[in-house]
Design a protein around this motif. Structure first.
Motif, PDB file in Angstrom:
ATOM      1  N   VAL A  28       9.464   3.942   4.040  1.00 38.52           N
ATOM      2  CA  VAL A  28       9.686   5.389   4.057  1.00 38.52           C
ATOM      3  C   VAL A  28       9.981   5.846   2.638  1.00 38.52           C
ATOM      4  N   ARG A  29       9.090   6.662   2.121  1.00 44.24           N
ATOM      5  CA  ARG A  29       9.295   7.205   0.780  1.00 44.24           C
ATOM      6  C   ARG A  29      10.110   8.482   0.887  1.00 44.24           C
ATOM      7  N   PHE A  30      11.273   8.483   0.241  1.00 41.25           N
ATOM      8  CA  PHE A  30      12.117   9.670   0.274  1.00 41.25           C
ATOM      9  C   PHE A  30      12.166  10.314  -1.107  1.00 41.25           C
ATOM     10  N   VAL A  31      12.605  11.545  -1.130  1.00 41.37           N
ATOM     11  CA  VAL A  31      12.568  12.322  -2.364  1.00 41.37           C
ATOM     12  C   VAL A  31      13.860  13.109  -2.509  1.00 41.37           C
ATOM     13  N   LEU A  32      14.298  13.261  -3.750  1.00 34.42           N
ATOM     14  CA  LEU A  32      15.452  14.094  -4.075  1.00 34.42           C
ATOM     15  C   LEU A  32      14.992  15.252  -4.956  1.00 34.42           C
ATOM     16  N   PRO A  33      15.732  16.344  -4.959  1.00 35.79           N
ATOM     17  CA  PRO A  33      15.412  17.407  -5.915  1.00 35.79           C
ATOM     18  C   PRO A  33      15.430  16.852  -7.327  1.00 35.79           C
TER      19      PRO A  33
ATOM     20  N   LEU B 146      15.216  14.039 -16.863  1.00 36.80           N
ATOM     21  CA  LEU B 146      15.387  12.600 -16.684  1.00 36.80           C
ATOM     22  C   LEU B 146      14.072  11.841 -16.669  1.00 36.80           C
ATOM     23  N   SER B 147      12.942  12.532 -16.544  1.00 36.01           N
ATOM     24  CA  SER B 147      11.648  11.854 -16.544  1.00 36.01           C
ATOM     25  C   SER B 147      10.596  12.788 -17.111  1.00 36.01           C
ATOM     26  N   ALA B 148       9.488  12.191 -17.565  1.00 32.10           N
ATOM     27  CA  ALA B 148       8.416  12.988 -18.162  1.00 32.10           C
ATOM     28  C   ALA B 148       7.492  13.581 -17.113  1.00 32.10           C
ATOM     29  N   HIS B 149       7.211  12.826 -16.050  1.00 30.16           N
ATOM     30  CA  HIS B 149       6.361  13.284 -14.955  1.00 30.16           C
ATOM     31  C   HIS B 149       7.214  13.488 -13.718  1.00 30.16           C
ATOM     32  N   ASP B 150       7.096  14.648 -13.081  1.00 26.27           N
ATOM     33  CA  ASP B 150       7.834  14.936 -11.858  1.00 26.27           C
ATOM     34  C   ASP B 150       7.075  14.374 -10.661  1.00 26.27           C
ATOM     35  N   PHE B 151       7.690  13.421  -9.959  1.00 24.92           N
ATOM     36  CA  PHE B 151       7.056  12.823  -8.784  1.00 24.92           C
ATOM     37  C   PHE B 151       7.651  13.345  -7.481  1.00 24.92           C
ATOM     38  N   SER B 152       8.339  14.495  -7.547  1.00 28.38           N
ATOM     39  CA  SER B 152       9.004  15.016  -6.356  1.00 28.38           C
ATOM     40  C   SER B 152       8.208  16.105  -5.656  1.00 28.38           C
ATOM     41  N   THR B 153       7.029  16.449  -6.160  1.00 31.34           N
ATOM     42  CA  THR B 153       6.334  17.628  -5.643  1.00 31.34           C
ATOM     43  C   THR B 153       5.244  17.314  -4.627  1.00 31.34           C
ATOM     44  N   LYS B 154       4.764  16.085  -4.560  1.00 28.10           N
ATOM     45  CA  LYS B 154       3.633  15.777  -3.684  1.00 28.10           C
ATOM     46  C   LYS B 154       4.017  14.886  -2.509  1.00 28.10           C
ATOM     47  N   PHE B 155       4.749  13.829  -2.788  1.00 25.94           N
ATOM     48  CA  PHE B 155       5.095  12.863  -1.749  1.00 25.94           C
ATOM     49  C   PHE B 155       6.606  12.747  -1.610  1.00 25.94           C
ATOM     50  N   GLY B 156       7.028  12.316  -0.432  1.00 25.38           N
ATOM     51  CA  GLY B 156       8.434  12.022  -0.203  1.00 25.38           C
ATOM     52  C   GLY B 156       9.051  12.911   0.854  1.00 25.38           C
TER      53      GLY B 156
ATOM     54  N   TYR C 142       0.872  -1.186   0.000  1.00 27.59           N
ATOM     55  CA  TYR C 142       0.000   0.000   0.000  1.00 27.59           C
ATOM     56  C   TYR C 142       0.904   1.230   0.000  1.00 27.59           C
ATOM     57  N   HIS C 143       1.339   1.631  -1.180  1.00 28.55           N
ATOM     58  CA  HIS C 143       2.387   2.632  -1.298  1.00 28.55           C
ATOM     59  C   HIS C 143       1.872   4.030  -1.574  1.00 28.55           C
ATOM     60  N   ASN C 144       0.625   4.278  -1.266  1.00 27.92           N
ATOM     61  CA  ASN C 144       0.127   5.658  -1.205  1.00 27.92           C
ATOM     62  C   ASN C 144       0.497   6.188   0.185  1.00 27.92           C
ATOM     63  N   PRO C 145       1.319   7.232   0.285  1.00 29.26           N
ATOM     64  CA  PRO C 145       1.801   7.648   1.613  1.00 29.26           C
ATOM     65  C   PRO C 145       0.745   8.281   2.518  1.00 29.26           C
ATOM     66  N   VAL C 146      -0.420   8.614   1.998  1.00 29.31           N
ATOM     67  CA  VAL C 146      -1.453   9.239   2.821  1.00 29.31           C
ATOM     68  C   VAL C 146      -2.718   8.394   2.747  1.00 29.31           C
ATOM     69  N   LYS C 147      -3.171   7.930   3.918  1.00 28.25           N
ATOM     70  CA  LYS C 147      -4.317   7.030   3.985  1.00 28.25           C
ATOM     71  C   LYS C 147      -5.192   7.430   5.169  1.00 28.25           C
ATOM     72  N   SER C 148      -6.481   7.254   5.031  1.00 26.79           N
ATOM     73  CA  SER C 148      -7.365   7.502   6.171  1.00 26.79           C
ATOM     74  C   SER C 148      -7.252   6.349   7.163  1.00 26.79           C
ATOM     75  N   ARG C 149      -7.708   6.579   8.379  1.00 27.96           N
ATOM     76  CA  ARG C 149      -7.683   5.514   9.388  1.00 27.96           C
ATOM     77  C   ARG C 149      -8.552   4.330   8.961  1.00 27.96           C
TER      78      ARG C 149
ATOM     79  N   VAL D  75       4.970   5.530   4.015  1.00 25.63           N
ATOM     80  CA  VAL D  75       4.843   6.720   4.856  1.00 25.63           C
ATOM     81  C   VAL D  75       5.877   7.747   4.416  1.00 25.63           C
ATOM     82  N   ASP D  76       5.581   9.008   4.649  1.00 27.17           N
ATOM     83  CA  ASP D  76       6.592  10.053   4.468  1.00 27.17           C
ATOM     84  C   ASP D  76       6.469  11.140   5.532  1.00 27.17           C
ATOM     85  N   ALA D  77       5.742  10.834   6.637  1.00 27.62           N
ATOM     86  CA  ALA D  77       5.542  11.804   7.708  1.00 27.62           C
ATOM     87  C   ALA D  77       5.394  11.074   9.039  1.00 27.62           C
ATOM     88  N   ARG D  78       5.858  11.706  10.087  1.00 30.09           N
ATOM     89  CA  ARG D  78       5.763  11.122  11.432  1.00 30.09           C
ATOM     90  C   ARG D  78       4.316  10.846  11.807  1.00 30.09           C
TER      91      ARG D  78
END
Length: 395
Positions: free
Chosen positions: A146-151, A156-166, A99-106, A123-126
Motif C-alpha cells: 500500500v503506497r501512502f502519501v503525506l502532504p 525537502l525534495s526536488a521532485h514532488d511525488f505526492s501529486t499522482k500516486f499514494g 512491481y511498484h507502479n500503483p496502476v497496472k492493466s489486467r 496499490v493505492d486504491a481499492r
C-alpha cells in the motif's frame, strides 16, 4: 588583466571515452560509465542501509548498469513495467521483482505474475486490490504494498511525488485491512520525493506508517521506504547518505519497537546510479560574436531533467584534446541540436572564452534520468555507453 586561457592535463578518465567516441561516431554524444563507481556506491547501500536494497530500474535501465548491479550481488528490483522486468530478467533470470507502479492493466498483472514470477504489487486504491486479487487469487503468496502519501513538506525534495500516486493515511489503513481480509500479505511503502535533501522527510513517513498500522489494527512485516535518496549537484548539496540511513534506522526502532520492527526495504535510483555516468557532448557551432553555443545533445536527449528542474544542474567542464580548459570564462547560452527553439538549457553556463567547434563539454552526475529519458526527436538521441575506470562528477 585577464590571463590567457590555458589547458591543463588532469589525467581525466574521459580521455578514453573521447578516443572511442571519435573513432566510432564523432557526431553522437557519449555516456561515460564507470562500473567501479557503481559497485562502490552499491557497497555503501549494502553496508549502511538497515535492510534490503533494491534498484529503481527507471533511473537507468541500460544493460551496462543492470549487468553491473547484478554482478555485484543485487537480487531485488523495483520496476514500473513488464518491459523493465524483461530487461532485468534477460540479465538475471532469478530476479525478484517489486512491481511498484500503483496502476497496472489486467494484462500487465497477469504477465508479471505468470511470466516473470512477480509476487509484489503496489496499490493505492481499492479497485486495484480487487483487480489483482481476481487475477492472481488469494492463496498465491502475493504481497500488496500500500503506497501512502503525506502532504508535501516544501523544500525537502526536488521532485514532488505526492501529486499522482499514494493513498492518504486514513484510506491507506483501510486498504491494509482489506488486503489482510483477502488473505494476501500487506506491505507499506512510500516515496518521499526524488532528490530528498533532508533525512527528516523519511522520519515523517515512518511515523505515519506506524499510525496507519494502528488504525488498520493489522501488523505489516515489511516497510519499504522508497527511493528519493539524493546525489550531490552544484546547486543541491544534501546531507550525507549515512545520515539518511541512521535517521531511518532510529525512527523505525522508535516507532515500531513495541510491536515488532518490520523488515526495511529501500529502492534507490538516483542515489545509487547518478554518480556512475557522465555525458560527453561536442560543440557543433560557436557564435563568437555573441554568446550562443550549439551542442550535439540537449534537453530532448541526456539533459532533459536539467530543463525540468534547474536545481539539478549537473557539473560541467570544457575539454580540448583530452585536457580540461581553464582560464577566463563567460556565460554562454547553450542550445541542443534539434530544430526546436525550446531545446536550450534553462540557464547560461560559465565556459571558457575561447570555445571552439569540436571542443567537448562534459556533464557529470548524469547516471540517473540522463540516458533513461532521452528521446529520438529529430533523429537525435543515439547515445553510446563507453566504459571508463573513473567518471567526472565535478567533486
Amino acid at each position: 588583466m585577464a590571463q590567457t586561457a590555458r589547458k591543463t592535463r588532469n589525467n581525466i578518465a574521459s580521455e578514453d571515452a573521447m578516443a572511442v567516441s571519435l573513432a566510432a561516431s564523432p557526431d553522437d554524444p557519449v555516456f561515460c560509465f564507470s562500473a567501479t563507481a557503481l559497485r562502490a556506491r552499491l557497497a555503501v547501500f549494502h553496508a549502511g542501509f538497515p535492510g534490503r536494497v533494491s534498484y529503481a530500474v527507471k533511473a537507468n535501465p541500460s544493460t551496462e548498469v543492470l549487468s553491473t548491479l547484478s554482478g555485484a550481488g543485487l537480487r531485488h528490483w523495483d520496476v514500473a513495467s513488464v518491459h523493465e522486468m524483461a530487461a532485468v530478467q534477460a540479465i538475471q533470470p532469478g530476479a525478484v521483482f517489486h512491481y511498484h507502479n500503483p496502476v497496472k492493466s489486467r494484462r500487465e498483472i497477469f504477465t508479471a505474475f505468470h511470466r516473470f514470477g512477480c509476487r509484489r504489487f503496489a496499490v493505492d486504491a481499492r479497485e486495484e486490490i480487487e483487480k489483482i486479487a481476481a487475477i492472481v487469487g488469494t492463496a498465491s503468496g502475493v504481497e500488496l504494498a500500500v503506497r501512502f502519501v503525506l502532504p508535501r513538506a516544501q523544500g525537502l525534495s526536488a521532485h514532488d511525488f505526492s501529486t499522482k500516486f499514494g493513498a492518504p493515511e486514513a484510506a491507506a489503513a483501510g486498504l491494509v485491512a482489506m488486503i489482510a481480509r483477502l488473505g494476501l500479505t500487506p506491505v507499506l511503502t512510500f516515496h518521499p520525493g526524488s532528490q530528498s535533501r533532508d533525512p527528516a522527510v523519511y522520519v515523517r513517513h515512518i511515523e505515519a506508517a506506524r499510525r496507519i498500522v494502528d488504525a488498520a489494527a493489522t501488523p505489516v512485516k515489511t516497510l519499504n521506504v522508497g527511493g528519493g535518496f539524493p546525489a550531490s549537484y552544484p546547486l543541491s548539496r544534501p546531507a550525507s547518505i549515512s545520515q539518511f540511513f541512521e535517521a531511518i534506522d532510529t525512527a523505525t526502532t522508535r516507532c515500531f519497537g513495541d510491536i515488532g520492527r518490520p523488515l526495511l526495504e529501500c529502492e534507490p535510483g538516483r542515489g545509487l546510479v547518478a554518480s556512475s555516468m557522465s555525458l560527453l557532448t561536442s560543440i557543433k557551432l560557436v557564435c563568437s560574436d555573441g554568446d550562443d553555443v550549439f551542442l550535439n545533445d540537449g534537453i530532448y536527449g541526456g539533459l532533459m531533467e536539467f530543463m525540468q528542474v534547474p536545481e539539478l544542474q549537473p557539473p560541467h567542464r570544457a575539454i580540448r584534446n583530452g585536457a580540461t580548459l581553464t582560464g577566463p570564462v563567460k556565460q554562454w547560452k547553450v542550445f541542443g541540436p534539434t530544430c526546436d527553439p525550446l531545446d536550450v538549457l534553462p540557464v547560461k553556463l560559465d565556459l571558457p572564452l575561447d570555445l571552439r567547434e569540436g571542443d567537448y563539454i562534459e556533464f557529470g552526475t548524469l547516471g540517473a534520468y540522463g540516458l533513461a529519458t532521452a528521446t529520438r526527436f529529430n533523429g537525435y538521441g543515439c547515445h553510446a555507453v563507453v566504459p571508463v575506470e573513473t567518471v567526472f562528477t565535478g567533486a
